[in-house]
Write a protein that holds these residues in place. Structure first.
Motif: not given
Length: 272
Positions: A87-88, A102-109, A138-145, A150-154
């Motif tokens: 988590g970032h 980097q968040q997307f490289e790990t969690n998505v790619f 990945g279904v709802i979003a909180f501020p500062t997360l 975004a990575s989990k929605f992807a």
């Protein structure tokens, strides 16, 4: 029935708990980790059933090599659990370009590379189960997360498409969506952006809204995951935890209200 399970992010947290649960009931486990020392005790305890693989999931070549190694070693891959991720935390304005990438490289790619690596193996077998560890965020979003969400929605979107694409090959697909658990997700495993004072009030409000009862007991997830991998007809989505169920119910009821309130505008925009 004994299964061969390939799991990433097995060095700590939920991944390690699940790895141990699989081994204790007699499954074969290929555990992909960055640091193999983290599984020394389990390796000594289950030398025949556990294959520990050093892996950086962001490296596509390593991902494909790891999948081939699991297939060669055990002869089959019944289940892939894409659990590696982190988590970032940071407001959108606070995020630096490299932090986002980097968040997307790990969690998505990383998840995509492992998924692509096992599909041909499972297609040839004509069976398999791909489990993507998403999040209630990945279904709802909180501020500062936001970037984590975004990575989990992807992950949610690509996995929903994946499930329809591979169903004809006998491959099942599930998104697991945990709420918060008493792990080190927000501590040693998390990354934080340099804060801007303008968002201190947002962070404070989020912290004050946190309730201890919203965080589940990590070990309690094992039974649910075992039931999932043993299911003949697993769901596309599985929430883990009481808090997540309530958050999602509320969020979707609010979304439906908004969509219905604006339905005439939506329909008029169709043009015919």
């Amino acid at each position: 029935m004994k299964k061969t399970i390939f799991i990433t992010g097995a060095s700590r947290g939920l991944g390690k708990i699940w790895t141990e649960a699989f081994l204790k009931r007699g499954d074969n486990v290929a555990a992909a980790v960055r640091n193999t020392d983290s599984l020394k005790e389990l390796s000594a305890q289950f030398p025949e059933n556990l294959l520990v693989i050093p892996l950086d999931v962001t490296n596509k070549n390593e991902a494909f090599e790891a999948a081939a190694k699991v297939k060669s070693h055990f002869g089959v891959i019944d289940v892939l659990i894409n659990n590696a991720g982190y988590g970032h935390l940071g407001a959108i304005e606070e995020l630096q370009e490299q932090e986002i990438r980097q968040q997307f490289e790990t969690n998505v790619f990383g998840l995509i590379w492992l998924t692509q690596a096992v599909i041909p193996i499972m297609r040839e077998q004509q069976f398999g189960h791909i489990i993507q560890i998403s999040s209630v965020l990945g279904v709802i979003a909180f501020p500062t997360l936001g970037i984590y969400s975004a990575s989990k929605f992807a992950v949610e979107g690509l996995t929903e498409s994946l499930s329809a694409e591979v169903a004809g090959f006998g491959i099942k697909v599930t998104l697991v969506e945990p709420n918060g658990y008493e792990t080190d997700f927000g501590a040693s495993s998390a990354v934080y952006s340099k804060p801007l004072a303008q968002y201190d009030a947002v962070r404070t409000a989020l912290q004050e809204g946190n309730k201890q009862e919203d965080y589940g007991v990590p070990e309690a997830t094992s039974e649910a995951v075992l039931k999932l991998i043993d299911s003949e007809n697993p769901p596309l989505r599985l929430l883990l935890g009481k808090a997540g169920v309530q958050w999602v119910k509320y969020a979707y009821s609010e979304r439906m209200k908004t969509w219905e309130e604006w339905q005439t505008v939506s329909e008029a925009a169709h043009g015919k």
